[in-house]
Design a protein around this motif. Structure first.
Motif, PDB file in Angstrom:
ATOM      1  N   TRP A 233       0.816  -1.212   0.000  1.00  0.00           N
ATOM      2  CA  TRP A 233       0.000   0.000   0.000  1.00  0.00           C
ATOM      3  C   TRP A 233       0.853   1.268   0.000  1.00  0.00           C
ATOM      4  O   TRP A 233       1.923   1.308   0.618  1.00  0.00           O
ATOM      5  CB  TRP A 233      -0.888   0.030   1.247  1.00  0.00           C
ATOM      6  N   ASN A 234       0.332   2.320  -0.643  1.00  0.00           N
ATOM      7  CA  ASN A 234       0.951   3.643  -0.529  1.00  0.00           C
ATOM      8  C   ASN A 234       0.180   4.522   0.453  1.00  0.00           C
ATOM      9  O   ASN A 234       0.324   5.741   0.459  1.00  0.00           O
ATOM     10  CB  ASN A 234       1.088   4.312  -1.896  1.00  0.00           C
ATOM     11  N   LYS A 235      -0.609   3.902   1.300  1.00  0.00           N
ATOM     12  CA  LYS A 235      -1.423   4.606   2.291  1.00  0.00           C
ATOM     13  C   LYS A 235      -0.601   5.600   3.104  1.00  0.00           C
ATOM     14  O   LYS A 235      -1.017   6.745   3.327  1.00  0.00           O
ATOM     15  CB  LYS A 235      -2.068   3.574   3.217  1.00  0.00           C
ATOM     16  N   ASN A 236       0.561   5.183   3.562  1.00  0.00           N
ATOM     17  CA  ASN A 236       1.400   6.030   4.408  1.00  0.00           C
ATOM     18  C   ASN A 236       2.515   6.727   3.641  1.00  0.00           C
ATOM     19  O   ASN A 236       3.333   7.431   4.239  1.00  0.00           O
ATOM     20  CB  ASN A 236       1.990   5.190   5.549  1.00  0.00           C
ATOM     21  N   VAL A 237       2.550   6.520   2.327  1.00  0.00           N
ATOM     22  CA  VAL A 237       3.498   7.216   1.450  1.00  0.00           C
ATOM     23  C   VAL A 237       2.723   7.680   0.215  1.00  0.00           C
ATOM     24  O   VAL A 237       2.989   7.235  -0.912  1.00  0.00           O
ATOM     25  CB  VAL A 237       4.697   6.322   1.065  1.00  0.00           C
ATOM     26  N   PRO A 238       1.727   8.552   0.406  1.00  0.00           N
ATOM     27  CA  PRO A 238       0.840   8.939  -0.701  1.00  0.00           C
ATOM     28  C   PRO A 238       1.617   9.494  -1.888  1.00  0.00           C
ATOM     29  O   PRO A 238       2.604  10.219  -1.731  1.00  0.00           O
ATOM     30  CB  PRO A 238      -0.060  10.009  -0.068  1.00  0.00           C
ATOM     31  N   GLY A 239       1.158   9.097  -3.067  1.00  0.00           N
ATOM     32  CA  GLY A 239       1.804   9.536  -4.295  1.00  0.00           C
ATOM     33  C   GLY A 239       2.889   8.600  -4.785  1.00  0.00           C
ATOM     34  O   GLY A 239       3.339   8.729  -5.925  1.00  0.00           O
ATOM     35  N   THR A 240       3.315   7.668  -3.942  1.00  0.00           N
ATOM     36  CA  THR A 240       4.342   6.712  -4.358  1.00  0.00           C
ATOM     37  C   THR A 240       3.730   5.686  -5.298  1.00  0.00           C
ATOM     38  O   THR A 240       2.679   5.112  -5.004  1.00  0.00           O
ATOM     39  CB  THR A 240       4.956   5.998  -3.138  1.00  0.00           C
ATOM     40  N   GLU A 241       4.369   5.450  -6.418  1.00  0.00           N
ATOM     41  CA  GLU A 241       3.835   4.526  -7.416  1.00  0.00           C
ATOM     42  C   GLU A 241       4.080   3.083  -6.985  1.00  0.00           C
ATOM     43  O   GLU A 241       5.112   2.757  -6.386  1.00  0.00           O
ATOM     44  CB  GLU A 241       4.501   4.772  -8.774  1.00  0.00           C
ATOM     45  N   ILE A 242       3.144   2.211  -7.341  1.00  0.00           N
ATOM     46  CA  ILE A 242       3.268   0.798  -6.996  1.00  0.00           C
ATOM     47  C   ILE A 242       4.518   0.199  -7.629  1.00  0.00           C
ATOM     48  O   ILE A 242       5.176  -0.674  -7.035  1.00  0.00           O
ATOM     49  CB  ILE A 242       2.010  -0.002  -7.409  1.00  0.00           C
ATOM     50  N   GLY A 243       4.900   0.675  -8.812  1.00  0.00           N
ATOM     51  CA  GLY A 243       6.114   0.150  -9.445  1.00  0.00           C
ATOM     52  C   GLY A 243       7.349   0.406  -8.607  1.00  0.00           C
ATOM     53  O   GLY A 243       8.230  -0.461  -8.501  1.00  0.00           O
ATOM     54  N   ASP A 244       7.429   1.572  -7.994  1.00  0.00           N
ATOM     55  CA  ASP A 244       8.579   1.891  -7.146  1.00  0.00           C
ATOM     56  C   ASP A 244       8.562   1.054  -5.871  1.00  0.00           C
ATOM     57  O   ASP A 244       9.614   0.601  -5.401  1.00  0.00           O
ATOM     58  CB  ASP A 244       8.573   3.379  -6.799  1.00  0.00           C
ATOM     59  N   ILE A 245       7.375   0.855  -5.318  1.00  0.00           N
ATOM     60  CA  ILE A 245       7.259   0.026  -4.122  1.00  0.00           C
ATOM     61  C   ILE A 245       7.673  -1.402  -4.441  1.00  0.00           C
ATOM     62  O   ILE A 245       8.446  -2.031  -3.697  1.00  0.00           O
ATOM     63  CB  ILE A 245       5.816   0.069  -3.586  1.00  0.00           C
ATOM     64  N   TYR A 246       7.182  -1.922  -5.552  1.00  0.00           N
ATOM     65  CA  TYR A 246       7.505  -3.295  -5.935  1.00  0.00           C
ATOM     66  C   TYR A 246       9.011  -3.468  -6.158  1.00  0.00           C
ATOM     67  O   TYR A 246       9.603  -4.458  -5.700  1.00  0.00           O
ATOM     68  CB  TYR A 246       6.738  -3.686  -7.193  1.00  0.00           C
ATOM     69  N   GLN A 247       9.633  -2.513  -6.835  1.00  0.00           N
ATOM     70  CA  GLN A 247      11.061  -2.634  -7.112  1.00  0.00           C
ATOM     71  C   GLN A 247      11.884  -2.590  -5.826  1.00  0.00           C
ATOM     72  O   GLN A 247      12.934  -3.235  -5.731  1.00  0.00           O
ATOM     73  CB  GLN A 247      11.514  -1.534  -8.068  1.00  0.00           C
TER      74      GLN A 247
END
Length: 275
Positions: A73-87
């Motif tokens: 989730w980007n709930k606590n890091v709003p605006g962060t793209e899922i692609g960046d989280i996944y990587q």
């Protein structure tokens, strides 16, 4: 290799409970040589990576994990793209996504691999329209993945991508018995129907039967998953399935232990298997 499996630690939701301390202690008490977490460490990606690292320090054991839907989730890091989280997760050496490990077990080498998994509505209750399922909303509740992860713009398409990824990993280890760790449930039998429309509606987002089909194409012997907040083991058609969910503190009384301490709940949820 004695391996401690657990999932759905939710250390932020369970704030104030010594979840990591008890997980480390329980694994060592049972002689585990490795800890594997089947997702949902926290609801903040960077914190989840740090939680795995912290558990490794506390236990003195190697720790591996797959992210769960909450970890993404980007709930606590709003605006962060899922692609960046996944990587970020993909780059973590403790994360099993897109990795295959060959390990020495009691009967020879075995392969360990994993993925987050996803859902394609194959667990949906009868009578749901595609429009309802795509909205991920029933009554006054929306499944929170819809709010915090853009993968939900095309759930069946996301499932297919994750499935293809895992298939490639399994091809690498086709000559060995395989342990597969996913967050999402791979078989419908792990799910629990409560006979209420809202509860049963949201089972559409708990996993996919496509994983069971995939496992039978390869030499998968053990499947470990979380997400459903149940604790059970089962056998089906030559594959063992383990669901070792700790879950939220507010749910602990439902397990009927008569002891709602983190120590008791962790030890009840954890499954130690000699691989």
């Amino acid at each position: 290799m004695k391996t401690a499996f657990i999932s759905d630690l939710h250390v932020d939701v369970n704030q104030g409970q010594p979840v990591l301390e008890e997980t480390a202690a329980a694994a060592k008490e049972q002689g585990a040589e490795m800890i594997i977490v089947a997702g949902d460490l926290t609801e903040t990606p960077v914190r989840s990576v740090g939680t795995a690292r912290k558990l490794e320090r506390m236990s003195g054991l190697p720790v591996f994990y797959v992210p769960g839907n909450h970890d993404l989730w980007n709930k606590n890091v709003p605006g962060t793209e899922i692609g960046d989280i996944y990587q970020m997760f993909r780059a973590d050496p403790r994360c099993l996504v897109e990795k295959v490990m060959l390990l020495d077990g009691k009967d020879g080498k075995f392969a360990l691999t994993g993925d987050i998994g996803w859902y394609d509505y194959s667990f949906a209750m009868d009578g749901c329209s595609r429009q309802e399922l795509d909205s991920m909303t029933c009554g006054d509740r929306t499944w929170k993945d819809r709010l915090y992860n853009s993968w939900t713009d095309d759930n069946p398409g996301t499932l297919q991508k994750r499935l293809d990824m895992l298939r490639n990993q399994l091809r690498v280890c086709r000559d060995y018995p395989v342990v597969v760790v996913t967050h999402m449930a791979p078989v419908r039998e792990l799910l629990l129907s409560k006979g209420t429309k809202q509860w049963d509606f949201f089972q559409a987002f708990l996993g996919s039967s496509a994983y069971e089909d995939l496992f039978h194409q390869f030499n998968v012997k053990l499947s470990v998953s979380g997400h459903i907040h149940r604790r059970l083991t089962m056998e089906k058609e030559g594959i063992s399935y383990i669901c070792p969910c700790l879950g939220h503190q507010r749910e602990w009384a439902d397990y009927g232990l008569g002891d709602e301490s983190a120590a008791a709940q962790v030890r009840n949820a954890m499954q130690v298997v000699d691989l």
